[in-house]
Write a protein that holds these residues in place. Structure first.
Motif, short mmCIF file in Angstrom:
data_model
loop_
_atom_site.label_atom_id
_atom_site.label_comp_id
_atom_site.label_asym_id
_atom_site.label_seq_id
_atom_site.Cartn_x
_atom_site.Cartn_y
_atom_site.Cartn_z
N SER A 1 0.84 -1.19 0.00
CA SER A 1 0.00 0.00 0.00
C SER A 1 0.88 1.24 0.00
N LYS A 2 0.33 2.34 -0.47
CA LYS A 2 1.07 3.61 -0.47
C LYS A 2 1.46 3.99 0.95
N ALA A 3 0.52 3.80 1.90
CA ALA A 3 0.78 4.21 3.28
C ALA A 3 1.94 3.43 3.89
N PHE A 4 1.93 2.10 3.75
CA PHE A 4 3.00 1.30 4.35
C PHE A 4 4.35 1.63 3.71
N HIS B 1 7.55 3.07 5.71
CA HIS B 1 8.67 2.14 5.91
C HIS B 1 9.39 1.91 4.59
N ARG B 2 9.84 2.97 3.98
CA ARG B 2 10.43 2.88 2.64
C ARG B 2 11.66 1.97 2.61
N GLN B 3 12.59 2.17 3.54
CA GLN B 3 13.83 1.38 3.53
C GLN B 3 13.55 -0.10 3.77
N LEU B 4 12.70 -0.41 4.75
CA LEU B 4 12.37 -1.80 5.03
C LEU B 4 11.64 -2.44 3.85
N LEU C 1 12.84 -5.73 1.91
CA LEU C 1 11.99 -6.92 1.78
C LEU C 1 11.93 -7.39 0.33
N TRP C 2 11.75 -6.46 -0.60
CA TRP C 2 11.74 -6.83 -2.02
C TRP C 2 13.06 -7.49 -2.43
N GLN C 3 14.17 -6.96 -1.92
CA GLN C 3 15.47 -7.53 -2.25
C GLN C 3 15.64 -8.93 -1.67
#
Length: 273
Positions: free
Chosen positions: A238-241, A245-248, A252-254
């Motif tokens: 979601s946009k909000a999450f 928590h941009r760095q996390l 997570l994607w990595q």
């Protein structure tokens, strides 16, 4: 700040009092470790309340002990980056609606430009979805009754009726294909078996390996190879999450491709064995 002499009531109690008096932040020092754990970001992951092997198991809103390959995969990756996963199950379209209004934080889906305005997903430098950071890859084949060969219909560009669950992402089909909505993947299969439609789409390739659900071998169906369509499943946030928590999120994607266990996905094709 000056400390005062305190007549100890007990060794333990006096230590507590000295901390409280001498340190303005004494209360924080004494916080239990469980509060630090509770501060770990929680990601509410929404997924369909219909079984979709090998990703999700059981037709229920409950979370089974063996939840599916995607859930196990996501939990392992999230634990590595310090995120707690909270699971919720509901109809697929409701998952999408709640992601759009930020009521849930994530789901797994193929990239769709119609969802891009309310989702965050791993991107290349040009802004397109990055397949190297997908959580999984799949190939879809047309499944048809063994006594209803559809190759000649496709070659002659005759009308082909295909059942697909409502809300599923559109994919390219042969010319003159008429799509029939179904309530679930099992319902789509029933329409084929009962002769109501010519075909449906089923999983026939998984993370680069040709595979099929074992129960398909017990049905009067044949799969038409090669795959009609290949797609990548992305962890859509979601946009909000993402903004909180941009760095996390990026970590997570990595981590998801690094924690991909192809064998786990293949084993779940034989669920519940």
């Amino acid at each position: 700040m000056q400390c005062f002499n305190v007549k100890p009531l007990s060794l333990h109690l006096s230590a507590v009092l000295v901390l409280a008096i001498c340190h303005p932040l004494g209360a924080d020092v004494l916080k239990p470790a469980t509060e630090a754990i509770a501060a770990q970001p929680v990601l509410t992951f929404c997924y369909e309340d219909k079984q979709l092997l090998p990703y999700y198991t059981e037709n229920s809103r409950d979370i089974p002990d063996r939840p599916g390959a995607t859930i196990e995969h996501l939990k392992i990756a999230a634990e590595q980056v310090g995120i707690t996963i909270k699971l919720t199950r509901m109809p697929w379209l409701r998952c999408l609606q709640q992601l759009e209004d930020n009521s849930v934080d994530a789901l797994v889906a193929a990239y769709d430009k119609d969802r891009a305005h309310y989702t965050e997903y791993p991107k290349r430098s040009d802004g397109s979805a990055d397949p190297s950071l997908a959580i999984n890859q799949l190939g879809l084949c047309l499944a048809h009754r063994f006594d209803n060969p559809i190759e000649h219909k496709i070659a002659a560009q005759q009308q082909l009726t295909v059942s697909r669950p409502l809300g599923y992402k559109p994919i390219p089909f042969p010319e003159n294909t008429l799509l029939i909505g179904a309530q679930s993947p099992d319902n789509a299969l029933d329409l084929v078996i009962n002769g109501r439609v010519d075909a449906t789409t089923v999983l026939c390739q998984l993370n680069g390996v040709d595979a099929r659900e074992r129960h398909l071998n017990l049905l009067p169906l044949q799969l038409l190879y090669p795959p009609l369509h290949q797609s990548f499943g992305y962890l859509m946030l979601s946009k909000a999450f993402y903004h909180q928590h941009r760095q996390l999120s990026e970590q997570l994607w990595q981590t998801l491709p690094q924690t991909l266990n192809k064998l786990r996905y293949l084993e779940y094709l034989s669920y519940p064995d």
